[in-house]
Design an enzyme around this catalytic site. Structure first.
Site, PDB file in Angstrom:
ATOM      1  N   CYS A  71       0.819  -1.210   0.000  1.00 10.85           N
ATOM      2  CA  CYS A  71       0.000   0.000   0.000  1.00 10.85           C
ATOM      3  C   CYS A  71       0.858   1.268   0.000  1.00 10.85           C
ATOM      4  O   CYS A  71       0.476   2.254  -0.632  1.00 10.85           O
ATOM      5  CB  CYS A  71      -0.996   0.006   1.152  1.00 10.85           C
ATOM      6  SG  CYS A  71      -0.274  -0.248   2.775  1.00 10.85           S
TER       7      CYS A  71
ATOM      8  N   HIS B 146      -2.649   0.464   6.978  1.00 14.30           N
ATOM      9  CA  HIS B 146      -2.822   0.692   5.542  1.00 14.30           C
ATOM     10  C   HIS B 146      -2.489   2.140   5.219  1.00 14.30           C
ATOM     11  O   HIS B 146      -2.960   3.058   5.896  1.00 14.30           O
ATOM     12  CB  HIS B 146      -4.268   0.378   5.150  1.00 14.30           C
ATOM     13  CG  HIS B 146      -4.591   0.636   3.717  1.00 14.30           C
ATOM     14  ND1 HIS B 146      -4.048  -0.095   2.690  1.00 14.30           N
ATOM     15  CD2 HIS B 146      -5.424   1.542   3.139  1.00 14.30           C
ATOM     16  CE1 HIS B 146      -4.529   0.348   1.540  1.00 14.30           C
ATOM     17  NE2 HIS B 146      -5.359   1.352   1.788  1.00 14.30           N
TER      18      HIS B 146
ATOM     19  N   ASP C 207      -7.137   5.960  -2.443  1.00 11.16           N
ATOM     20  CA  ASP C 207      -6.913   4.726  -1.697  1.00 11.16           C
ATOM     21  C   ASP C 207      -6.828   3.553  -2.678  1.00 11.16           C
ATOM     22  O   ASP C 207      -7.726   3.364  -3.497  1.00 11.16           O
ATOM     23  CB  ASP C 207      -8.056   4.517  -0.705  1.00 11.16           C
ATOM     24  CG  ASP C 207      -7.824   3.381   0.266  1.00 11.16           C
ATOM     25  OD1 ASP C 207      -7.001   2.481  -0.026  1.00 11.16           O
ATOM     26  OD2 ASP C 207      -8.490   3.370   1.312  1.00 11.16           O
TER      27      ASP C 207
END
Length: 184
Positions: free
Chosen positions: A20, A132, A147
């Site tokens: 991520c 994350h 995202d």
């Protein structure tokens, strides 16, 4: 928040494994492969070599390095800061006690490049808990949620919606890091 109407101009990488931070950085810079696994691994390795506390390492430190996991990625804040500083950016940790109202989201896009967020996540039915990374960025006067867990970028209708979103992140225990363009 709505899906971006014209996302052809907004670059958006999707989530793979625990990379991520890699996706968040590429989404921030709006460019594929501005950072790669190899580049982030090299940054993490350099940070490990420069680590003054090597005596605290264990045999598992070979796989689970101090700044990333060799198998899945999962890079830490030190890698983020080093990567951004290497591109001439600075990172300011946002003091959660001030809330989102203290962030100048209306300022010039050449000052605040974007916002990096780090939140707690539960995956696989709550079996795995982790963190994350993802990015918010203003482009063409519109703020986007980039995202990598989203199917496509999500645009915010206005700055107030962004501030409400950021306050929810703070209330949920998330961390906010402002990415600033350094003035020469």
């Amino acid at each position: 928040m709505a899906a971006a109407e014209d996302t052809t101009q907004v670059y958006h990488e999707r989530q793979r494994l625990q990379y991520c931070l890699l996706h968040a950085l590429n989404n921030l810079f709006q460019e594929k492969d501005i950072f790669t696994r190899a580049k982030l691994n090299a940054i993490a390795e350099k940070l490990s070599l420069d680590d003054q506390n090597k005596e605290t390492w264990t045999p598992l430190s070979v796989l689970f390095k101090p700044h990333h996991n060799m198998i899945t990625g999962n890079y830490d804040i030190n890698v983020l800061i080093a990567a951004l500083e290497g591109k001439g950016k600075s990172v300011i940790w946002h003091d959660r006690r001030n809330g989102a109202s203290s962030i100048d989201l209306d300022g010039a896009e050449d000052t605040l490049m974007g916002i990096m967020l780090n939140i707690s996540v539960r995956r696989f039915g709550g079996i795995w808990n982790g963190r994350h990374w993802f990015t918010l960025r203003k482009m063409g006067g519109v703020w986007y949620n980039l995202d990598s867990d989203l199917k496509s970028p999500q645009s915010f209708k206005d700055v107030e919606e962004v501030k409400k979103f950021l306050d929810c992140i703070i209330d949920g225990g998330g961390e906010i890091f402002l990415v600033m363009n350094c003035k020469e």
